[in-house]
Write an enzyme that holds these catalytic residues in place. Structure first.
Site, PDB file in Angstrom:
ATOM      1  CG  HIS A 132     -26.154  -6.172   0.809  1.00 25.87           C
ATOM      2  ND1 HIS A 132     -24.993  -6.392   0.104  1.00 25.87           N
ATOM      3  CD2 HIS A 132     -27.102  -6.909   0.191  1.00 25.87           C
ATOM      4  CE1 HIS A 132     -25.244  -7.217  -0.896  1.00 25.87           C
ATOM      5  NE2 HIS A 132     -26.510  -7.556  -0.865  1.00 25.87           N
ATOM      6  CD  GLU A 137     -22.855  -3.435  -0.040  1.00 24.57           C
ATOM      7  OE1 GLU A 137     -23.068  -4.252   0.882  1.00 24.57           O
ATOM      8  OE2 GLU A 137     -22.306  -3.765  -1.100  1.00 24.57           O
TER       9      GLU A 137
HETATM   10  C1  GLP Z   1     -27.971  -8.680  -4.149  1.00 26.35           C
HETATM   11  C2  GLP Z   1     -29.281  -7.902  -4.019  1.00 26.35           C
HETATM   12  C3  GLP Z   1     -29.936  -8.162  -2.693  1.00 26.35           C
HETATM   13  C4  GLP Z   1     -29.962  -9.635  -2.397  1.00 26.35           C
HETATM   14  C5  GLP Z   1     -28.558 -10.170  -2.328  1.00 26.35           C
HETATM   15  C6  GLP Z   1     -28.479 -11.640  -1.979  1.00 26.35           C
HETATM   16  O1  GLP Z   1     -26.896  -8.017  -3.610  1.00 26.35           O
HETATM   17  N1  GLP Z   1     -29.137  -6.509  -4.207  1.00 26.35           N
HETATM   18  O2  GLP Z   1     -31.245  -7.609  -2.713  1.00 26.35           O
HETATM   19  O3  GLP Z   1     -30.636  -9.878  -1.193  1.00 26.35           O
HETATM   20  O4  GLP Z   1     -27.978  -9.978  -3.592  1.00 26.35           O
HETATM   21  O5  GLP Z   1     -28.547 -12.420  -3.122  1.00 26.35           O
HETATM   22  P1  GLP Z   1     -28.855 -13.959  -3.113  1.00 26.35           P
HETATM   23  O6  GLP Z   1     -30.293 -14.093  -2.813  1.00 26.35           O
HETATM   24  O7  GLP Z   1     -28.535 -14.408  -4.513  1.00 26.35           O
HETATM   25  O8  GLP Z   1     -27.978 -14.577  -2.082  1.00 26.35           O
END
Ligand code: GLP
Length: 252
Positions: A132, A137
């Site tokens: 996503h 999603e």
């Molecule tokens: C969340 C956010 C996304 C982000 C993702 C990954 O779901 N809505 O924008 O890219 O998490 O998070 P992380 O960077 O902590 O792996």
């Protein structure tokens, strides 16, 4: 591809700096999650060295529904903690969807109006383990405009690390749609760690598919992909070694 997340953050901040210094009224599309934290740290350092954010507008990708901005897991709180409270971005130029809005459809429409009024120069993106971007999603279709989304189980489970129990994790969010993301002039996709290696491979090298939302970025002409060794580990090295980069995007 970078040796450390810190180096990646410093490099990415330099790309953002170019926009902040080069545009009269710079508009940055910002993301949350652990991935952009080194970028925000580096931007704070640049601010302390004199970079002026006073003309910048920021538009965040998404926000959980049902938790207020003061909640420490809200994306507003995240942005405040990691960036906004440390730099001189004007509070009235900060835009984040309101996950507590009574009328969520009206809130989505309000956000789309903001996006229409502020063309994004540079959009920063992380990627979920299921591909996503923002909270767009995997599905049979991707929604163009800002919308309410029911989070997938994989996303809820992945976000559970930030909440006391699985029950506390918000199950819905407001997210910018893929149209606004693709309309950004420049896009930076960041991913670190082994757990992102497979989805990065599929997003960059695979077919463009709505069940891998990040793969739609292949249709954009100016995407820079910022990786560390672990997240790049499933890519064919010929893709990112000097001289053999794809023409439409840059892998760093
Ligand atoms: C969340 C956010 C996304 C982000 C993702 C990954 O779901 N809505 O924008 O890219 O998490 O998070 P992380 O960077 O902590 O792996």
């Amino acid at each position: 591809m970078f040796e450390s997340e810190r180096d990646a953050g410093v490099y990415t901040a330099a790309l953002v700096e170019r926009i902040v210094m080069g545009e009269k009224d710079p508009v940055l599309g910002l993301a949350t999650g652990s991935t952009p934290i080194p970028l925000y740290e580096a931007l704070v350092q640049l601010y302390r060295s004199g970079l002026d954010f006073s003309r910048a507008t920021t538009i965040n990708l998404d926000e959980y529904i049902g938790i207020p901005g003061q909640h420490e897991q809200s994306y507003r709180h995240f942005m405040q903690t990691h960036l906004f409270q440390h730099v001189n971005i004007q509070p009235d130029r900060i835009f984040i969807p309101d996950g507590m809005a009574e009328d969520l459809d009206a809130e989505c429409a309000r956000y789309d109006k903001i996006i229409r009024q502020h063309a994004i120069h540079m959009q920063v993106l992380g990627i979920g383990v299921n591909g996503h971007i923002g909270f767009n999603e995997p599905d049979d279709l991707l929604v163009s405009r800002t919308h309410v989304v029911q989070l997938r189980q994989a996303t809820v489970e992945s976000n559970a690390r930030f909440f006391p129990t699985l029950d506390d994790v918000p199950k819905r969010a407001i997210t910018m749609g893929v149209q606004a993301i693709l309309q950004a002039q420049h896009i930076i996709l960041m991913a670190f760690g082994e757990e992102k290696a497979n989805i990065i491979q599929r997003a960059i090298m695979g077919e463009v598919r709505t069940d891998v939302p990040a793969s739609i970025l292949q249709l954009h002409r100016d995407v820079v992909v910022i990786l560390d060794k672990a997240s790049a580990s499933q890519l064919d090295p010929s893709v990112y070694l000097a001289g053999s980069q794809p023409t439409s995007s840059q892998l760093l």
